[in-house]
Write an enzyme that holds these catalytic residues in place. Structure first.
Site, PDB file in Angstrom:
ATOM      1  N   GLY A  16     -11.027  -3.732  23.205  1.00  0.00           N
ATOM      2  CA  GLY A  16     -11.098  -3.815  24.668  1.00  0.00           C
ATOM      3  C   GLY A  16     -10.080  -4.811  25.198  1.00  0.00           C
ATOM      4  O   GLY A  16      -9.571  -4.694  26.321  1.00  0.00           O
ATOM      5  N   ASN A  17      -9.757  -5.804  24.352  1.00  0.00           N
ATOM      6  CA  ASN A  17      -8.783  -6.821  24.762  1.00  0.00           C
ATOM      7  C   ASN A  17      -7.364  -6.286  24.819  1.00  0.00           C
ATOM      8  O   ASN A  17      -6.472  -6.943  25.346  1.00  0.00           O
ATOM      9  CB  ASN A  17      -8.814  -7.982  23.789  1.00  0.00           C
ATOM     10  CG  ASN A  17     -10.160  -8.643  23.779  1.00  0.00           C
ATOM     11  OD1 ASN A  17     -10.724  -8.903  24.826  1.00  0.00           O
ATOM     12  ND2 ASN A  17     -10.700  -8.892  22.601  1.00  0.00           N
ATOM     13  N   LYS A 134     -27.327  -6.952  22.235  1.00  0.00           N
ATOM     14  CA  LYS A 134     -25.899  -6.996  22.597  1.00  0.00           C
ATOM     15  C   LYS A 134     -25.769  -7.452  24.057  1.00  0.00           C
ATOM     16  O   LYS A 134     -26.209  -6.762  24.982  1.00  0.00           O
ATOM     17  CB  LYS A 134     -25.319  -5.579  22.426  1.00  0.00           C
ATOM     18  CG  LYS A 134     -23.963  -5.388  23.017  1.00  0.00           C
ATOM     19  CD  LYS A 134     -22.872  -5.528  22.004  1.00  0.00           C
ATOM     20  CE  LYS A 134     -21.530  -5.350  22.683  1.00  0.00           C
ATOM     21  NZ  LYS A 134     -20.460  -5.998  21.965  1.00  0.00           N
ATOM     22  N   LYS A 213     -17.810   0.015  18.957  1.00  0.00           N
ATOM     23  CA  LYS A 213     -16.693   0.962  18.808  1.00  0.00           C
ATOM     24  C   LYS A 213     -16.077   0.949  17.405  1.00  0.00           C
ATOM     25  O   LYS A 213     -15.543   1.957  16.958  1.00  0.00           O
ATOM     26  CB  LYS A 213     -15.627   0.741  19.891  1.00  0.00           C
ATOM     27  CG  LYS A 213     -14.747  -0.475  19.689  1.00  0.00           C
ATOM     28  CD  LYS A 213     -13.350  -0.140  19.262  1.00  0.00           C
ATOM     29  CE  LYS A 213     -12.445  -1.331  19.107  1.00  0.00           C
ATOM     30  NZ  LYS A 213     -12.907  -2.603  18.624  1.00  0.00           N
ATOM     31  N   LYS A 275     -16.184  -5.235  12.653  1.00  0.00           N
ATOM     32  CA  LYS A 275     -14.892  -4.736  12.137  1.00  0.00           C
ATOM     33  C   LYS A 275     -14.923  -4.710  10.605  1.00  0.00           C
ATOM     34  O   LYS A 275     -14.493  -3.755   9.966  1.00  0.00           O
ATOM     35  CB  LYS A 275     -13.728  -5.607  12.623  1.00  0.00           C
ATOM     36  CG  LYS A 275     -13.573  -5.591  14.131  1.00  0.00           C
ATOM     37  CD  LYS A 275     -12.344  -6.352  14.584  1.00  0.00           C
ATOM     38  CE  LYS A 275     -12.446  -6.718  16.050  1.00  0.00           C
ATOM     39  NZ  LYS A 275     -12.804  -5.613  16.948  1.00  0.00           N
TER      40      LYS A 275
HETATM   41  P1  ADP Z   1     -12.121  -6.352  20.202  1.00  0.00           P
HETATM   42  O1  ADP Z   1     -12.099  -6.191  21.671  1.00  0.00           O
HETATM   43  O2  ADP Z   1     -10.794  -6.098  19.581  1.00  0.00           O
HETATM   44  O3  ADP Z   1     -13.250  -5.621  19.504  1.00  0.00           O
HETATM   45  P2  ADP Z   1     -13.587  -8.814  19.605  1.00  0.00           P
HETATM   46  O4  ADP Z   1     -13.575  -9.934  20.575  1.00  0.00           O
HETATM   47  O5  ADP Z   1     -14.831  -8.009  19.472  1.00  0.00           O
HETATM   48  O6  ADP Z   1     -12.321  -7.919  19.970  1.00  0.00           O
HETATM   49  O7  ADP Z   1     -13.202  -9.339  18.135  1.00  0.00           O
HETATM   50  C1  ADP Z   1     -12.014 -10.097  17.936  1.00  0.00           C
HETATM   51  C2  ADP Z   1     -12.339 -11.579  17.998  1.00  0.00           C
HETATM   52  O8  ADP Z   1     -13.061 -11.957  16.821  1.00  0.00           O
HETATM   53  C3  ADP Z   1     -11.164 -12.506  17.972  1.00  0.00           C
HETATM   54  O9  ADP Z   1     -10.620 -12.693  19.257  1.00  0.00           O
HETATM   55  C4  ADP Z   1     -11.750 -13.799  17.393  1.00  0.00           C
HETATM   56  O10 ADP Z   1     -12.008 -14.693  18.450  1.00  0.00           O
HETATM   57  C5  ADP Z   1     -13.075 -13.374  16.803  1.00  0.00           C
HETATM   58  N1  ADP Z   1     -13.333 -13.796  15.427  1.00  0.00           N
HETATM   59  C6  ADP Z   1     -14.557 -14.204  15.003  1.00  0.00           C
HETATM   60  N2  ADP Z   1     -14.534 -14.486  13.694  1.00  0.00           N
HETATM   61  C7  ADP Z   1     -13.292 -14.236  13.244  1.00  0.00           C
HETATM   62  C8  ADP Z   1     -12.673 -14.323  11.976  1.00  0.00           C
HETATM   63  N3  ADP Z   1     -13.341 -14.717  10.886  1.00  0.00           N
HETATM   64  N4  ADP Z   1     -11.354 -14.001  11.870  1.00  0.00           N
HETATM   65  C9  ADP Z   1     -10.668 -13.600  12.953  1.00  0.00           C
HETATM   66  N5  ADP Z   1     -11.200 -13.484  14.205  1.00  0.00           N
HETATM   67  C10 ADP Z   1     -12.505 -13.800  14.359  1.00  0.00           C
HETATM   68 MG    MG Z   2     -15.364  -5.969  19.712  1.00  0.00          MG
END
Ligand code: ADP
Ligand code: MG
Length: 321
Positions: A16-17, A134, A213, A275
């Site tokens: 989403g980012n 959530k 997602k 992820k």
């Molecule tokens: P997206 O919109 O891509 O799903 P998210 O915010 O859900 O993004 O997930 C990405 C975020 O996960 C990163 O911006 C980071 O702040 C966070 N994060 C948490 N733990 C970790 C980790 N171990 N390694 C990398 N990023 C991490």
């Molecule tokens: Mg996410």
């Protein structure tokens, strides 16, 4: 250009980012601008791979929820309809950006593209429905939160509505998606994790929930036989001790290590956790490669030169820096 049918299938899951960066309000101009870089990568990759794009919708669905709360005259719509709306709006933005990029590369005539409203079946007995966890949408004060008709929780941003996030069981349009790939389409689907539905006989009913997602993308990847699953987000890869002084980004990580670090709490549930889970599930179901990388380095990540790749087998963790 290679024979289409011989090309590997690459699924790119855009965070989403990728559309609304942290700190932005999410104007249409911002979202179009943010999409240019990742979509340019995808356009170039489409010369060598058959492509599926999925995307998040957290910030967009949050804005729609806020809009609903700001207006009394128009009826409020249930969450699954808002998810459908974001598939439409984001699908349009990705499609038109991709169209321009393909045109720049001069390959637009060979690459038809389509975005697909997608349902994802969930199980009504999923424990997530009994325990919504959530946080989504607008931020409330504690007093306001106490008056709301749904559960809320204090998050880092303030009080937020909690919704169920059930596991994806199957993608309803998997056959259509498979067919479209076979005939050479670039497909945008499963936006926001898909519209959550439960099945009753031959009918589907939307439910008040959101599906992750990344997990929906993994399910889709398994069901249509994707070769490479690339999760594109706003960090360069997977780190241990993320945000701590001893933070360390990893270049590769084995399935066993990923499962262990997940247990140890390196990958939180709302962000990196799903992820990692999605990447593990994909490889366990026979997928070839799963990579988590920055939206700015999609091509490099596919080439094995950026991001964190999950690998099978035993090996010692290697770090990027
Ligand atoms: P997206 O919109 O891509 O799903 P998210 O915010 O859900 O993004 O997930 C990405 C975020 O996960 C990163 O911006 C980071 O702040 C966070 N994060 C948490 N733990 C970790 C980790 N171990 N390694 C990398 N990023 C991490
Ligand atoms: Mg996410």
């Amino acid at each position: 250009m290679k024979d289409e049918a011989k090309k590997e299938i690459l699924l790119v899951a855009l965070g989403g980012n990728a559309l609304i960066r942290k700190g932005q309000v999410g104007t249409a101009e911002e979202q179009f601008e943010n999409l240019k870089v990742p979509i340019r990568h995808v356009a170039r990759l489409s010369k060598h791979y058959r492509i599926i794009i999925t995307h998040g919708n957290g910030p967009q669905v949050g804005n729609l929820l806020l809009q609903q709360e700001c207006c009394e005259e128009v009826p409020r719509l249930p969450l699954e309809i808002l998810v459908a709306q974001t598939q439409g709006q984001i699908g349009y933005m990705i499609e038109s950006t991709l169209d321009s990029e393909l045109m720049e590369l001069g390959i637009d005539t060979q690459k038809p593209l389509v975005s697909l409203i997608s349902y994802v079946v969930v199980d009504e007995r999923d424990p997530a429905f009994r325990n919504p966890s959530k946080p989504i949408g607008p931020v409330y004060t504690e007093e306001k939160a106490a008056t709301l008709p749904y559960p809320t929780r204090k998050t880092a941003r303030g009080y937020q509505r909690l919704v169920a996030s059930p596991r994806p069981i199957t993608i309803v349009e998997k056959r259509e998606i498979t067919k479209l790939i076979e005939v050479g389409f670039i497909i945008i689907c499963c936006g926001g994790g898909g519209i959550p539905v439960i099945r009753e006989g031959r009918t589907f009913y939307g439910v008040n929930a959101v599906i992750d997602k990344d997990l929906a993308s993994a399910r889709l990847a398994e069901e249509v036989g994707v070769d490479i699953f690339l999760i594109a987000t706003d960090v360069e890869g997977v780190a241990l001790s993320y945000g701590q002084p001893d933070q360390k980004y990893l270049r590769t990580i084995t399935l066993e290590e990923a499962a262990r670090y997940l247990k140890e709490g390196h990958f939180p549930p709302g962000s990196m956790g799903p992820k990692i889970r999605a990447a593990i599930e994909f490889l366990q179901c026979g997928g070839n490669r799963a990579v988590i990388a920055s939206i700015e380095a999609i091509e490099e990540a596919v080439a094995g030169k950026a991001g964190t790749e999950l690998i099978r087998g035993a090996h010692i963790t290697e770090s990027i820096k």
